[in-house]
Each structure stands twice: as structure tokens, then as C-alpha cells.
Design a protein around this motif. Structure first.
Motif, mmCIF file in Angstrom:
data_model
loop_
_atom_site.group_PDB
_atom_site.id
_atom_site.type_symbol
_atom_site.label_atom_id
_atom_site.label_comp_id
_atom_site.label_asym_id
_atom_site.label_seq_id
_atom_site.Cartn_x
_atom_site.Cartn_y
_atom_site.Cartn_z
ATOM 1 N N GLU A 57 0.829 -1.197 0.000
ATOM 2 C CA GLU A 57 0.000 0.000 0.000
ATOM 3 C C GLU A 57 0.870 1.258 0.000
ATOM 4 O O GLU A 57 0.624 2.196 -0.766
ATOM 5 N N SER A 58 1.908 1.247 0.819
ATOM 6 C CA SER A 58 2.841 2.373 0.854
ATOM 7 C C SER A 58 3.551 2.533 -0.490
ATOM 8 O O SER A 58 3.676 3.643 -1.017
ATOM 9 N N PHE A 59 3.993 1.417 -1.061
ATOM 10 C CA PHE A 59 4.681 1.429 -2.346
ATOM 11 C C PHE A 59 3.785 1.993 -3.446
ATOM 12 O O PHE A 59 4.205 2.843 -4.238
ATOM 13 N N VAL A 60 2.545 1.542 -3.503
ATOM 14 C CA VAL A 60 1.615 1.989 -4.551
ATOM 15 C C VAL A 60 1.303 3.477 -4.392
ATOM 16 O O VAL A 60 1.251 4.213 -5.381
ATOM 17 N N ASN A 61 1.125 3.944 -3.170
ATOM 18 C CA ASN A 61 0.884 5.377 -2.952
ATOM 19 C C ASN A 61 2.066 6.203 -3.448
ATOM 20 O O ASN A 61 1.881 7.232 -4.111
ATOM 21 N N ASP A 62 3.278 5.761 -3.137
ATOM 22 C CA ASP A 62 4.477 6.467 -3.606
ATOM 23 C C ASP A 62 4.588 6.397 -5.130
ATOM 24 O O ASP A 62 4.944 7.383 -5.782
ATOM 25 N N LEU A 63 4.289 5.236 -5.687
ATOM 26 C CA LEU A 63 4.350 5.045 -7.136
ATOM 27 C C LEU A 63 3.402 5.999 -7.859
ATOM 28 O O LEU A 63 3.797 6.699 -8.798
ATOM 29 N N PHE A 64 2.154 6.060 -7.412
ATOM 30 C CA PHE A 64 1.193 6.958 -8.032
ATOM 31 C C PHE A 64 1.609 8.410 -7.846
ATOM 32 O O PHE A 64 1.443 9.223 -8.754
ATOM 33 N N GLY A 65 2.159 8.733 -6.688
ATOM 34 C CA GLY A 65 2.611 10.099 -6.443
ATOM 35 C C GLY A 65 3.695 10.534 -7.412
ATOM 36 O O GLY A 65 3.702 11.674 -7.890
ATOM 37 N N ILE A 66 4.606 9.635 -7.722
ATOM 38 C CA ILE A 66 5.699 9.956 -8.641
ATOM 39 C C ILE A 66 5.200 10.029 -10.075
ATOM 40 O O ILE A 66 5.440 11.005 -10.788
ATOM 41 N N VAL A 67 4.517 8.993 -10.527
ATOM 42 C CA VAL A 67 4.117 8.902 -11.932
ATOM 43 C C VAL A 67 3.127 9.997 -12.309
ATOM 44 O O VAL A 67 3.191 10.543 -13.407
ATOM 45 N N ASP A 68 2.226 10.323 -11.416
ATOM 46 C CA ASP A 68 1.209 11.313 -11.727
ATOM 47 C C ASP A 68 1.634 12.737 -11.388
ATOM 48 O O ASP A 68 0.837 13.664 -11.495
ATOM 49 N N SER A 69 2.884 12.931 -11.024
ATOM 50 C CA SER A 69 3.372 14.264 -10.671
ATOM 51 C C SER A 69 3.690 15.083 -11.922
ATOM 52 O O SER A 69 3.664 14.571 -13.049
ATOM 53 N N ASP A 70 4.024 16.339 -11.706
ATOM 54 C CA ASP A 70 4.366 17.239 -12.807
ATOM 55 C C ASP A 70 5.868 17.263 -13.092
ATOM 56 O O ASP A 70 6.340 18.125 -13.825
ATOM 57 N N LYS A 71 6.609 16.333 -12.519
ATOM 58 C CA LYS A 71 8.055 16.287 -12.718
ATOM 59 C C LYS A 71 8.386 15.931 -14.163
ATOM 60 O O LYS A 71 7.566 15.363 -14.877
ATOM 61 N N SER A 72 9.614 16.234 -14.555
ATOM 62 C CA SER A 72 10.069 15.838 -15.891
ATOM 63 C C SER A 72 10.211 14.323 -15.944
ATOM 64 O O SER A 72 10.299 13.657 -14.903
ATOM 65 N N GLU A 73 10.256 13.785 -17.145
ATOM 66 C CA GLU A 73 10.376 12.329 -17.303
ATOM 67 C C GLU A 73 11.669 11.818 -16.681
ATOM 68 O O GLU A 73 11.676 10.751 -16.069
ATOM 69 N N ASP A 74 12.760 12.559 -16.799
ATOM 70 C CA ASP A 74 14.032 12.131 -16.206
ATOM 71 C C ASP A 74 13.958 12.107 -14.682
ATOM 72 O O ASP A 74 14.480 11.190 -14.046
ATOM 73 N N ASP A 75 13.303 13.118 -14.109
ATOM 74 C CA ASP A 75 13.137 13.147 -12.649
ATOM 75 C C ASP A 75 12.254 11.988 -12.183
ATOM 76 O O ASP A 75 12.516 11.379 -11.138
ATOM 77 N N LYS A 76 11.217 11.691 -12.965
ATOM 78 C CA LYS A 76 10.345 10.566 -12.622
ATOM 79 C C LYS A 76 11.119 9.255 -12.673
ATOM 80 O O LYS A 76 10.985 8.412 -11.787
ATOM 81 N N LYS A 77 11.930 9.073 -13.708
ATOM 82 C CA LYS A 77 12.716 7.844 -13.832
ATOM 83 C C LYS A 77 13.647 7.673 -12.651
ATOM 84 O O LYS A 77 13.761 6.578 -12.091
ATOM 85 N N SER A 78 14.322 8.751 -12.258
ATOM 86 C CA SER A 78 15.233 8.688 -11.109
ATOM 87 C C SER A 78 14.485 8.351 -9.823
ATOM 88 O O SER A 78 14.932 7.517 -9.032
ATOM 89 N N ALA A 79 13.354 9.009 -9.623
ATOM 90 C CA ALA A 79 12.562 8.753 -8.413
ATOM 91 C C ALA A 79 12.031 7.323 -8.404
ATOM 92 O O ALA A 79 12.020 6.662 -7.358
ATOM 93 N N LEU A 80 11.617 6.819 -9.559
ATOM 94 C CA LEU A 80 11.110 5.452 -9.638
ATOM 95 C C LEU A 80 12.209 4.424 -9.399
ATOM 96 O O LEU A 80 11.977 3.392 -8.765
ATOM 97 N N GLN A 81 13.402 4.705 -9.875
ATOM 98 C CA GLN A 81 14.524 3.793 -9.625
ATOM 99 C C GLN A 81 14.858 3.742 -8.140
ATOM 100 O O GLN A 81 15.129 2.671 -7.594
ATOM 101 N N ARG A 82 14.822 4.900 -7.468
ATOM 102 C CA ARG A 82 15.058 4.925 -6.012
ATOM 103 C C ARG A 82 13.947 4.175 -5.280
ATOM 104 O O ARG A 82 14.208 3.412 -4.346
ATOM 105 N N LEU A 83 12.702 4.388 -5.718
ATOM 106 C CA LEU A 83 11.565 3.698 -5.108
ATOM 107 C C LEU A 83 11.699 2.191 -5.266
ATOM 108 O O LEU A 83 11.474 1.440 -4.316
#
Length: 125
Positions: A57-83
Motif C-alpha cells: 500500500e505504501s509502495f503503490v501510494n508512492d508510485l502513483f505520487g511519482i508517476v502522476d506528478s508534474d516532474k520531468s520524465e528524467d526526474d520521474k525515472k530517477s525517483a522510480l529507480q530509487r523507489l
């Protein structure tokens, strides 16, 4: 001929945009959590299963927060790799190396169709 060129450009743009669609349109949050929590055939104890449900549940909340954010694609990729790295570490601690590997193998197979629909998911799942 000009119409064909315009149509080709529009198709290309629509295809590109669908690769980065909002996650909720690809797989709704409750469905993703339900999929991640489907571990009955892996033989985890009730305690481990309960902890895994909380972790998912925590993972999915973080995942949706990153993917649906207004960040650039590169920032999203970095955040997703850390996640993904953090989640893998937590799964190893929670389920043990062997249990986590069995779980990841099952999820990789189960979630493969969604990864094809959304390119960013390959960095998180």
C-alpha cells in the motif's frame, strides 16, 4: 499527400502520449494493490502477508505520487529507480531473499502487460 503527413504526425503524437499516460488510466490503484497482495500460492505466513500488504500500500501510494506528478520524465525515472531499490530492500528484509525472489518473479509475470502499456513502470516494477 499533405493529409497523409498530417495524419502520420497525429498518430505519432497520440502514440507518444499514450506511453506516458496517467497511471490510474492504465491500472487503477485498488487493482494494483490487489494484484500485489495476491500471494496465497507463495505460502507466506499470515504475519508476513499482513506486513507485505502494508508495504504494498505504501509502495503503490508512492508510485502513483511519482508517476502522476508534474516532474520531468528524467526526474520521474530517477525517483522510480530509487523507489524500486527501496522497495526491493524492504521486501528482502520482510520476506527473506528466497521469499522476495519468488514474490518478484510472480509479480514480474503478472504485471508484464501493464509495463508494456506504460513505459515508466519498467523503472519501478
Amino acid at each position: 499527400m499533405k493529409f497523409l503527413k498530417i495524419l502520420s504526425v497525429l498518430v505519432l503524437l497520440v502514440t507518444f502520449q499514450s506511453g506516458y499516460a496517467q497511471l490510474g488510466k492504465i491500472i487503477p490503484k485498488p487493482d494494483l494493490i490487489k494484484t500485489l497482495d495476491d500471494t496465497a500460492d507463495l505460502g507466506f505466513s499470515k504475519d508476513k502477508n499482513d506486513k507485505l500488504i502494508k508495504q504494498n500500500e505504501s509502495f503503490v501510494n508512492d508510485l502513483f505520487g511519482i508517476v502522476d506528478s508534474d516532474k520531468s520524465e528524467d526526474d520521474k525515472k530517477s525517483a522510480l529507480q530509487r523507489l524500486k531499490k527501496d522497495n526491493n530492500s524492504k521486501l528482502d528484509d520482510l520476506l527473506g531473499i528466497d521469499g522476495a525472489n519468488k514474490y518478484r518473479k510472480k509479480m514480474k509475470k503478472t504485471l508484464r502487460p501493464y509495463k508494456r502499456k506504460m513505459k515508466l513502470l519498467k523503472f519501478a516494477l
